[in-house]
Scaffold this motif. Structure first.
Motif, mmCIF file in Angstrom:
data_model
loop_
_atom_site.group_PDB
_atom_site.id
_atom_site.type_symbol
_atom_site.label_atom_id
_atom_site.label_comp_id
_atom_site.label_asym_id
_atom_site.label_seq_id
_atom_site.Cartn_x
_atom_site.Cartn_y
_atom_site.Cartn_z
ATOM 1 N N TRP A 45 49.810 18.596 -54.885
ATOM 2 C CA TRP A 45 50.492 17.437 -54.283
ATOM 3 C C TRP A 45 51.639 17.037 -55.189
ATOM 4 C CZ3 TRP A 45 49.136 15.586 -49.514
ATOM 5 C CH2 TRP A 45 47.911 16.067 -48.983
ATOM 6 N N TYR A 46 52.754 16.665 -54.544
ATOM 7 C CA TYR A 46 53.969 16.336 -55.284
ATOM 8 C C TYR A 46 54.581 15.070 -54.711
ATOM 9 C CZ TYR A 46 53.536 21.067 -57.120
ATOM 10 O OH TYR A 46 53.089 22.202 -57.738
ATOM 11 N N LEU A 47 55.283 14.335 -55.616
ATOM 12 C CA LEU A 47 55.946 13.077 -55.246
ATOM 13 C C LEU A 47 57.431 13.246 -55.497
ATOM 14 C CD1 LEU A 47 55.939 10.028 -54.505
ATOM 15 C CD2 LEU A 47 55.579 9.544 -56.945
ATOM 16 N N GLU A 107 54.666 16.362 -60.202
ATOM 17 C CA GLU A 107 53.368 16.913 -59.838
ATOM 18 C C GLU A 107 52.329 15.802 -59.932
ATOM 19 O OE1 GLU A 107 50.357 20.606 -61.055
ATOM 20 O OE2 GLU A 107 52.059 20.069 -62.361
ATOM 21 N N VAL A 108 51.563 15.625 -58.863
ATOM 22 C CA VAL A 108 50.496 14.621 -58.868
ATOM 23 C C VAL A 108 49.203 15.280 -59.326
ATOM 24 C CG1 VAL A 108 49.203 12.958 -57.489
ATOM 25 C CG2 VAL A 108 51.643 13.344 -57.041
ATOM 26 N N LEU A 109 48.704 16.253 -58.544
ATOM 27 C CA LEU A 109 47.459 16.925 -58.888
ATOM 28 C C LEU A 109 47.416 18.261 -58.159
ATOM 29 C CD1 LEU A 109 44.773 16.723 -60.424
ATOM 30 C CD2 LEU A 109 43.786 15.611 -58.410
ATOM 31 N N THR A 167 40.763 25.362 -60.899
ATOM 32 C CA THR A 167 40.717 24.230 -61.840
ATOM 33 C C THR A 167 41.721 23.189 -61.394
ATOM 34 O OG1 THR A 167 42.347 25.281 -63.290
ATOM 35 C CG2 THR A 167 40.023 25.706 -63.753
ATOM 36 N N LEU A 168 41.422 21.897 -61.686
ATOM 37 C CA LEU A 168 42.307 20.791 -61.342
ATOM 38 C C LEU A 168 43.225 20.499 -62.514
ATOM 39 C CD1 LEU A 168 39.773 18.436 -59.509
ATOM 40 C CD2 LEU A 168 41.705 19.679 -58.489
ATOM 41 N N LYS A 169 44.544 20.427 -62.214
ATOM 42 C CA LYS A 169 45.533 20.153 -63.259
ATOM 43 C C LYS A 169 46.412 19.005 -62.796
ATOM 44 C CE LYS A 169 45.682 24.951 -64.855
ATOM 45 N NZ LYS A 169 46.547 26.150 -65.068
ATOM 46 N N PRO A 170 46.330 17.815 -63.462
ATOM 47 C CA PRO A 170 47.186 16.685 -63.065
ATOM 48 C C PRO A 170 48.582 16.842 -63.649
ATOM 49 C CG PRO A 170 45.778 16.059 -64.881
ATOM 50 C CD PRO A 170 45.390 17.456 -64.519
ATOM 51 N N GLY A 171 49.566 16.192 -62.986
ATOM 52 C CA GLY A 171 50.895 16.118 -63.556
ATOM 53 C C GLY A 171 50.895 15.182 -64.747
ATOM 54 N N SER A 172 51.909 15.296 -65.556
ATOM 55 C CA SER A 172 51.946 14.499 -66.795
ATOM 56 C C SER A 172 51.920 13.003 -66.511
ATOM 57 C CB SER A 172 53.183 14.875 -67.623
ATOM 58 O OG SER A 172 54.359 14.659 -66.859
ATOM 59 N N GLY A 230 39.643 8.712 -63.108
ATOM 60 C CA GLY A 230 39.041 8.890 -61.789
ATOM 61 C C GLY A 230 39.795 8.227 -60.673
ATOM 62 N N ASP A 231 41.022 7.666 -60.945
ATOM 63 C CA ASP A 231 41.804 7.011 -59.890
ATOM 64 C C ASP A 231 42.598 8.018 -59.054
ATOM 65 O OD1 ASP A 231 40.859 4.560 -60.598
ATOM 66 O OD2 ASP A 231 42.545 4.100 -61.954
ATOM 67 N N VAL A 232 42.804 9.236 -59.537
ATOM 68 C CA VAL A 232 43.519 10.286 -58.792
ATOM 69 C C VAL A 232 42.564 11.458 -58.630
ATOM 70 C CG1 VAL A 232 45.479 11.852 -58.727
ATOM 71 C CG2 VAL A 232 45.747 9.551 -59.703
ATOM 72 N N GLN A 233 42.266 11.785 -57.369
ATOM 73 C CA GLN A 233 41.306 12.855 -57.088
ATOM 74 C C GLN A 233 41.858 13.802 -56.017
ATOM 75 O OE1 GLN A 233 37.648 11.042 -55.866
ATOM 76 N NE2 GLN A 233 37.272 10.031 -57.844
ATOM 77 N N LEU A 234 41.391 15.104 -56.063
ATOM 78 C CA LEU A 234 41.700 16.087 -55.022
ATOM 79 C C LEU A 234 40.377 16.752 -54.640
ATOM 80 C CD1 LEU A 234 44.665 18.603 -54.956
ATOM 81 C CD2 LEU A 234 42.474 19.165 -53.963
ATOM 82 N N ASN A 235 39.975 16.557 -53.394
ATOM 83 C CA ASN A 235 38.705 17.079 -52.919
ATOM 84 C C ASN A 235 38.935 18.085 -51.794
ATOM 85 O OD1 ASN A 235 37.347 15.297 -54.670
ATOM 86 N ND2 ASN A 235 37.452 13.649 -53.141
ATOM 87 N N LYS A 236 38.106 19.158 -51.791
ATOM 88 C CA LYS A 236 38.147 20.122 -50.698
ATOM 89 C C LYS A 236 37.060 19.748 -49.704
ATOM 90 C CE LYS A 236 38.089 25.033 -49.558
ATOM 91 N NZ LYS A 236 37.899 26.424 -50.026
ATOM 92 N N VAL A 237 37.486 19.491 -48.470
ATOM 93 C CA VAL A 237 36.569 19.078 -47.414
ATOM 94 C C VAL A 237 36.536 20.195 -46.373
ATOM 95 C CG1 VAL A 237 35.974 17.311 -45.736
ATOM 96 C CG2 VAL A 237 37.190 16.679 -47.832
ATOM 97 N N GLY A 238 35.484 20.958 -46.315
ATOM 98 C CA GLY A 238 35.420 22.090 -45.395
ATOM 99 C C GLY A 238 36.191 23.287 -45.954
#
Length: 965
Positions: A170-172, A183-185, A192-197, A206-214
């Motif tokens: 995800w990008y802003l 880069e957001v996340l 692996t999850l890698k957040p932007g700086s 834990g305020d920014v999350q990326l979940n796979k649903v299905g």
């Protein structure tokens, strides 16, 4: 013990490599161990799966003409290029990979070494696979209060056959797009999850999350949104594959549409923020502007909102939600081209579904708060916010390339042309044009395809004709193929242009491309050579003729006709048609030489045509030739041939059976006193089944005189007399007879001294051979001399030579007188002759011993007379002298005496007179002679006394003339 020489090694990126269609591909290549300059050259080629043995040249760092036609346009347009990393290393770039680019790629380095040592090329395999990656997210325009939570979902899927990994991030994007997206996340390919700086701390909290649903859904959650989160959020998916060198390569990337996020700060009592789903648009895009009013307890407060463009009012919404458009926008609003509404008391929206160039500029949202609705004097606060919106003209990204798989064809071959259209975003119409080289500036419409797929042909191609009906097909989303079934000739060569027109929102864009085609005439290189292994054959032996046909194209694929021609060895006109083999295989025999039909055999091996004649006859001897005609392929029924050629002429000799004829050649003589005699011609040896033709000749006494043909008896015993012996008198005296199987005789009846010459015969051997009589050979006999035995009685004739001149039309007498008296019981035979250059003098008149006169030349019978004033006078009188009578004359006298009463007459003596030269002169034509010979003019003297003296003189003169006569 010496220095080792470096070995050249070329290394290319290890394969097999899998890359998606439409992606940008690079292949590296480097060389080491080389000699020569530090900057080495590189050449790239490909071996495609459809023809793995054929090299197709792509691009070179040294030779601009290196690419084949299929790659020329892409290389010139920088769609394919070589990037030099350093002197001995390069990258091959293919900007937009196509399905036909799959194959084995070869990197070659031209030699710069002193000698060849090492490898100069290396290969790798590249496979082109479909791009199946997709990423999507519904676009939104969100306005949240600071501290709220935002949730966004992204659908990502793929169906690649190879083993690949996905990454989703995800990008802003903030500002007008001049800044790089934040880069957001990201969920990497390694899972692996890698957040932007900017979001690392909030991710850890834990305020920014990326979940796979299905299987295909990915959800981004941002809790406690801040003003720094404002902007446009989007999702990017990438597909990765592991190359043989263990490195991972992204083979496809997809971005979703964007969601606009506006965050209202809690720190102000009244604020306005304006946001757009997209600030940089193209014509036809949708523009949505959101005006968010930030205020505490906004639902119980009263706001009036005014929308402005470039500081000019567009529309306003009063506190009751009533919408009012400015005058110039009312019509567009009625047509639905403008919309404005109020979703809540704090949010106001302005939408333009299809933005135009006139809609670009600075948009402002001006908000006024009122204490009570409608009380303009109770305005407490007036705030506004603006945003710049740019509208760009629609630009077409359509790219067009034209190619042909038939760049060089022969008349009759089909043309196949492809027009590949890429990047079109709307319906496409297509037109194919032919640009004939013989008419510069002119173009001929071949075929069209409209946006809805409707096809039509140009006027010159509608009748089908010899070309057939062209076909225009859409093979895939962007590939259009034109097929012209049969080219007519060189006129169909030249450039073929494809024009593709893209239609979008009332506008259109046209792209053009051309491909060159060369059409060779079927006559180009067409050549026929005729040969025979044995040009001379014996009677009964078979003969073969080979007509070898060559052309600059494959004759196996075109209709061919072969015509065999013949001219006999004794030509009677032009060559005659023996037989013709049509393209269908039908054999048509000619009528001029029917004997060939049962003896000739026709065959074809490749491009060689054979004529085999069994048991050659003499009639088979002559000149042979073959003619070849070719037609354009696919043209039925057959009309006029497209080209033709004639071979060289070949002469065939047929040797007849050897002649066995032998004729007796010994000279002989025959001596007679008088009467009849015979000359013999004897055949010594000949074939049993032969027939003979015998021709008898007389040799005049002159050494160089031409032999005179007496008579010819052909193999059917038919007689034919020579011109000197064609009179009835001569025919009755000379006869040819066959007295036995091998003896022929010339019978001479009533032989006389004039017949005393040399005789011989020519025998021809004839043989019946199937279809006729043929002469095998001939033989000439020896000479037989005919002599006359005379008794010793002299005959005295005047030997004086005379020369006489006579006027034309007058009478003249030629002297011939016997000297001395004749004894009783003797008769004289007299014959007059005119000397001829042929050596055999012409007999004019003969007086026989019985007193009868014979005229060998009947035309002279009325002009020749023997008046005989005395018994010994045999002078010849010639009346009405003509110019043709000039020449030498003489008489031949023979004395005949009867031995006793009742006995035969015997020739006693013969003598010839002297020669008389006759000259003919023209008749008199002078004035005086005419006067003298005219009685009326003489009588005129009696009636003209005034001219008496003149007339007297004339009379004297005329008297003189008469006395002369």
């Amino acid at each position: 013990t010496g220095l080792a020489t470096a070995q050249r090694v070329v290394t290319v990126q290890e394969g097999p490599l899998y890359r998606t269609e439409g992606s940008h591909v690079t292949l590296w290549c480097k060389v080491s161990g080389y000699q020569g300059p530090a900057e080495q050259n590189f050449q790239w080629s490909v071996y495609q799966p459809s023809a793995p043995e054929r090299e197709v040249q792509i691009v070179s760092t040294v030779d601009p003409s290196f690419p084949y036609a299929i790659y020329t346009q892409r290389v010139r347009g920088r769609g394919i290029f070589v990037e030099r990393l350093q002197g001995d290393a390069v990258l091959l770039h293919i900007a937009e990979l196509q399905e036909r680019d799959a194959g084995q790629y070869e990197c070659h380095t031209p030699n710069t070494d002193e000698r060849y040592f090492g490898s100069y090329s290396a290969k790798t395999n590249l496979s082109v696979i479909p791009d199946t990656l997709s990423a999507s997210m519904a676009p939104q325009a969100l306005t949240l209060m600071e501290g709220d939570t935002v949730e966004l979902t992204c659908e990502v899927s793929k169906s690649t056959a190879q083993h690949t990994h996905l990454s989703v991030g995800w990008y802003l994007l903030q500002g007008a797009g001049e800044h790089r997206p934040k880069e957001v996340l990201t969920l990497s390919k390694d899972f692996t999850l890698k957040p932007g700086s900017s979001y690392e701390q909030r991710f850890l909290e834990g305020d920014v999350q990326l979940n796979k649903v299905g299987n295909t859904t990915y959800k981004l959650i941002i809790r406690g949104v801040k003003p720094s989160d404002q902007g446009q959020l989007y999702c990017e998916a990438a597909e990765w594959i592991e190359d043989p060198d263990k490195t991972w390569k992204d083979i496809s990337r997809k971005e979703t549409e964007r969601t606009s996020l506006a965050v209202v700060s809690q720190g102000r009592d009244l604020s306005v923020d304006i946001a757009a789903t997209e600030r940089s648009l193209s014509e036809g895009d949708t523009l949505q502007l959101n005006c968010v009013v930030g205020a505490t307890k906004s639902s119980s407060r009263h706001f009036e909102v005014i929308w402005l463009l470039n500081e000019m009012e567009v529309a306003r919404v009063d506190p009751h939600g009533v919408l009012t458009w400015e005058e110039e926008y009312k019509d567009r609003a009625k047509l639905g081209q403008l919309r404005a509404f109020k979703p809540s008391n704090a949010v106001y929206v302005l939408t333009i579904p299809e933005v135009g160039l006139k809609d670009k500029g600075t948009y402002q949202c001006s908000v006024s708060e009122m204490k009570t609705p409608g009380d303009l004097h109770s305005v407490q606060t007036n705030v506004s916010s603006g945003i710049q919106v740019n509208v760009k003209p629609i630009e077409s990204h359509m790219r067009l390339s034209v190619s042909t798989s038939t760049p060089r064809v022969t008349a009759g071959d089909p043309l196949i042309l492809q027009c590949q259209v890429q990047g079109a975003t709307g319906p496409v119409s297509l037109r194919w044009w032919h640009l004939p080289p013989q008419h510069p500036g002119r173009r001929v419409l071949v075929a069209t395809m409209e946006q809805d797929g409707t096809r039509s042909l140009g006027g010159a191609y509608q009748d089908g004709g010899t070309r057939g009906s062209p076909r225009l097909e859409k093979e895939s989303s962007g590939t259009f193929t034109l097929v012209i079934p049969s080219t007519r000739g060189e006129d169909d060569g030249g450039q073929y242009r494809c024009e593709a027109t893209q239609w979008s929102r009332g506008r259109n864009w046209t792209g053009k491309g051309e491909a060159a085609v060369t059409v060779s005439s079927m006559g180009l290189g067409l050549h026929a050579t005729l040969r025979s292994r044995i040009p001379t054959v014996s009677y009964g032996q078979s003969l073969e003729l080979f007509c070898q046909v060559n052309a600059s194209y494959s004759l196996e694929e075109v209709p061919v006709s072969v015509r065999w021609l013949f001219q006999p060895s004794q030509p009677t006109g032009p060559l005659q048609e023996l037989v013709q083999v049509l393209p269908s295989g039908t054999v048509v025999w000619g009528t001029a030489q029917p004997h060939f039909q049962g003896r000739a055999q026709l065959a074809k091996v490749g491009t060689s045509f054979r004529l085999h004649i069994h048991s050659a006859l003499p009639a088979s001897e002559g000149t042979y030739q073959c003619e070849v005609e070719v037609w354009r392929r696919n043209i039925l029924p057959l009309g006029q041939p497209a080209a033709s050629t004639s071979s060289n002429a070949v002469e065939i000799k047929v040797v007849l059976p050897e002649s066995k004829l032998q004729v007796a050649t010994k000279d002989s003589s025959v001596e007679i006193a008088s009467g009849n005699t015979a000359i013999e011609c004897r055949i010594v040896f000949a074939r049993n089944n032969s027939q003979f033709a015998v021709t008898w000749y007389l040799l005049p006494p002159l050494a160089d005189a031409t032999p005179l043909q007496i008579v010819r008896a052909n193999y059917n015993s038919l007689l034919e007399y020579g011109s000197e012996f064609s009179s009835s008198a001569q025919k009755s005296r000379f006869l040819s007879q066959r007295v036995s199987s091998n003896i022929f005789q010339l019978q001479i009846l009533s032989a006389n001294l004039r017949d005393g010459d040399r005789y011989y015969c020519v025998v021809e051997e004839w043989l019946w051979l199937v279809d006729g009589w043929y002469k095998l050979g001939e033989g000439t006999s020896g000479r037989t001399t005919l002599k006359f035995k005379l008794q010793e009685h002299e005959l005295q004739v005047e030997k004086t030579n005379h020369s006489i001149s006579a006027r034309e039309g007058e009478e003249v007498t030629l002297p011939c007188r016997l000297q001395g008296a004749l004894l009783p019981g003797t008769h004289v035979l007299a014959t007059w002759f005119q000397v001829q250059s042929s050596g055999r003098d012409s007999a004019l008149l003969s007086l026989h011993r019985d007193g009868t006169v014979e005229y060998p030349q009947e035309r002279l019978a009325g002009r020749l007379f023997l008046r005989r004033p005395s018994a010994g006078d045999f002078s010849l009188t010639l009346s009405a002298v003509e110019r043709g009578d000039e020449g030498e004359y003489y008489c031949q006298l023979q004395k005949w005496q009867q031995q006793s009463e009742g006995k035969d007459w015997a020739l006693q003596a013969s003598a010839r007179s002297g020669y008389t030269q006759l000259t003919a002169t023209p008749p008199e034509s002078t004035v005086l002679s005419r006067i003298c010979s005219s009685p009326p003019l003489l009588n005129f003297i009696l009636y003209l006394p005034l001219v008496l003296v003149l007339l007297l003189a004339l009379g004297v003169f005329c008297w003189y003339c008469k006395s002369r006569k």
